[in-house]
Design an enzyme around this catalytic site. Sequence first.
Site, PDB file in Angstrom:
ATOM      1  N   ASP A 184      39.533  42.068  50.882  1.00 25.68           N
ATOM      2  CA  ASP A 184      38.618  42.532  49.820  1.00 25.68           C
ATOM      3  C   ASP A 184      37.645  41.492  49.379  1.00 25.68           C
ATOM      4  O   ASP A 184      38.039  40.278  48.781  1.00 25.68           O
ATOM      5  CB  ASP A 184      39.210  43.028  48.610  1.00 25.68           C
ATOM      6  CG  ASP A 184      38.395  43.429  47.429  1.00 25.68           C
ATOM      7  OD1 ASP A 184      37.305  43.638  47.849  1.00 25.68           O
ATOM      8  OD2 ASP A 184      39.179  43.645  46.375  1.00 25.68           O
TER       9      ASP A 184
ATOM     10  N   HIS B  67      39.094  42.844  40.699  1.00 22.30           N
ATOM     11  CA  HIS B  67      39.015  42.363  42.242  1.00 22.30           C
ATOM     12  C   HIS B  67      39.277  40.956  42.071  1.00 22.30           C
ATOM     13  O   HIS B  67      38.804  40.248  41.147  1.00 22.30           O
ATOM     14  CB  HIS B  67      37.686  42.713  42.826  1.00 22.30           C
ATOM     15  CG  HIS B  67      37.612  43.969  43.236  1.00 22.30           C
ATOM     16  ND1 HIS B  67      37.851  44.872  44.123  1.00 22.30           N
ATOM     17  CD2 HIS B  67      36.949  45.160  42.398  1.00 22.30           C
ATOM     18  CE1 HIS B  67      37.467  46.003  44.167  1.00 22.30           C
ATOM     19  NE2 HIS B  67      36.737  46.541  43.004  1.00 22.30           N
TER      20      HIS B  67
HETATM   21 ZN    ZN Z   1      37.168  49.922  46.210  1.00 21.15          ZN
HETATM   22 ZN    ZN Z   2      39.674  50.047  44.087  1.00 20.14          ZN
END
Ligand code: ZN
Ligand code: ZN
Length: 555
Positions: free
Chosen positions: A193, A368
Amino acid sequence: MPSEKLQLIPLGGLGEFGMNCLALRWQDDIIVIDAGLMFPEDELLGVDIVVPDITYLIENRSMVRAILLTHGHEDHIGGLPWVLSELNVPVYATEFTLAYVENKLDEHGLLDDSILEELTPGRRVTIGPFSIMPIRVTHSLVDCVALAIHTPVGVVLHTGDFKVDLTPVNGEGFDLQAFAELGKQGVLLLLQDSTNVDRPGYTPSERAVRPRLDEIFSRTKKRLFFSCFSSSIHRIGIAMDLAFAHGRKIALLGRSVTESSEIAQDLGYLNVPDGLIVSPAQARDLPREKVCIIISGTQGEPMSALSRAAVENHKHARIEPGDTVLLSSRVIPGNEKGIFRMIDHLYRRQANVIFDDGASGLIHVSGHASQEELRLIINLVRPKFFMPIHGDYRHLRRHIDLAEQTGIPQKTLLMEDGDIIELDRDSIQKNGKVNAGRVCIDSGSTGDVVEDIVIRDRRHLSEDGIVLPIITINKLSGRVERQPEIVTRGFVAGDGETDVIDQARKIIARTLDESSAEEKADYGLIKEKIRTDLKRYIQKNTSRRPLIMPVILEI
Ligand SMILES: [Zn+2]
Ligand SMILES: [Zn+2]
C-alpha cells in the site's frame, strides 16, 4: 505449451486513488483481488461513481474463479455490484467485510444470486492453482486482511490497506509474526500500500485520538455533533465510550453511519452499554448537554445528514447557537469546496466547528502506513521482487525509491493499470497491455453505465441522452429570476414528451420553492437536489436514465 509464468494485471488503483482491482492469472485460472470504486472528480459532475473497466475479465470470463476482498472500504468493494452483474463468481472476504458486501448486494438486488465465502485470518483457502492465506492487518476499518497467495512460482504477498497499529482499539492486532514467518520461508513478490509513502515516521494508533476527543467532550457545553467516516468503526467506538463516560446519550443520524454501526454491533466490534443509544426523536427532547449525535457527512456531501443539518433542513438535527460540531476526519483533497461551504453554514448557525485545520489537535489519524512502517514490512518480508500498489504515479515512484533504499528487493517494478506483469522464480517484467480504464456509473445501480471515459461504450449516452436544467439565480438577491429552462440532447421521452418536459420544469420549480435562501446560495447543494428530484421523476415516468447536469446561471 501453456505459459509457466504468473501474470499480474492491475485493472484499477495504480495511477489513481480508488477503484482497486488486480487480476492474478496462472494459465487458465484467474483470481481477482478487490473490486473498488472511485468517487468522481469535479469534472465528472452528473456521474455517481467510477469503476474499473473489466473488459479483460469479461473476455476471459470462463477463467475467472473468484474475487477476494482485503477489507470493506468502498475503494475495495464498491465496484462489486457492477462486476458481479457482468460476471457472477464467488466472493471471498472476512466476516465484517461480507456484512458490508451483503448490504450492498441487497440494495442492488444481487444478493440472492451471489456466492459469498468467508475468509478467516490464518485459515488457507484453495482456489484452482492458488492457495491463499489471509493475514490479520490493522487499518482504520476492522477485520482487514493481507493476502499471502501461494502460486506455482512462489508467494505473492498483497498487503491490502494497512498501518501497523500496535495498540489496536478492539484488541485485534497486526499479525507481524505471520509476516516474519513468510519472510523466513521466502516471498517472491511483495505488493504494498503506497497511500502514505510521503509521510515520514509512523502513523499513530487509532487509539491516539482519544485524549483530544476526551478533552472536546469535557469542554462541550451544549449538543455535540460528532461526524466521522461511517466505516470508522474504531472512531465510532471511541465516541460511544466517551459519550458514556461524559453522561451523554448517543443518537445516530444518516443511513451509512446507522447501518455501519448496526453491523459492527451485531458482529461484536462495538460494545454498547444498554440504554446508551436513543432514537433521533428521543435525542431531540433531551437536554442539549446530554446528547452526542453521530452524524454522517464529513466531506460536505450535499445530501448528507450533516450538510442538511447545516442549512436547517434536517428534521432530527437542529444545530443551535453554542452547539459543537466535530469533524473527526480529514479533508480529502478535491472535497475542500464542499466541506468549507458546509463549515460556513455551520458557523452561520453559530456552532463551534472543530475540524482538521492543523490547529485542532489530534482529532483524526490516517489508516495507512507511513514510511517507517513500510520499511518495517519490507524488512520482515524480505521479498525478492517488489511492486507498489494503491496510489497516483508519484506515490508509486516514491515507494519504489523507498523500497530500493532498504537494499532488500532484487528488483522493483512500477506497474500501472492495464500492464501485464509476468513473473517466475527468477524474473519479473512487463509484457504487454490489456484494456483498462474508468467506467462512469449513474445512480450506483448496476446496469447504468453513463459514459466510458476511455471512449468505448457511449451507447448509454446516445440511447438516453442528456438533460440540462438551466436555473437563473440573481447573485445579489439570491432569487430565482425566471422559469427554469430545460435543454435536452438525445433524450427521447416518447409520446408525451412535451408533457414530460413541462412537468420536469414544474418539479424544478417546486424543488427551488421548497429550498431556503441559504440552500439556493449553495450551488453544489441545490444542483444535487435538483438532480436527485429530476432523476426520480424522469426514471419513473419514462424509464430512461439520461445524464442530468443542472447548470446555474448567475446574473
Ligand atoms: Zn483503500
Ligand atoms: Zn481502506
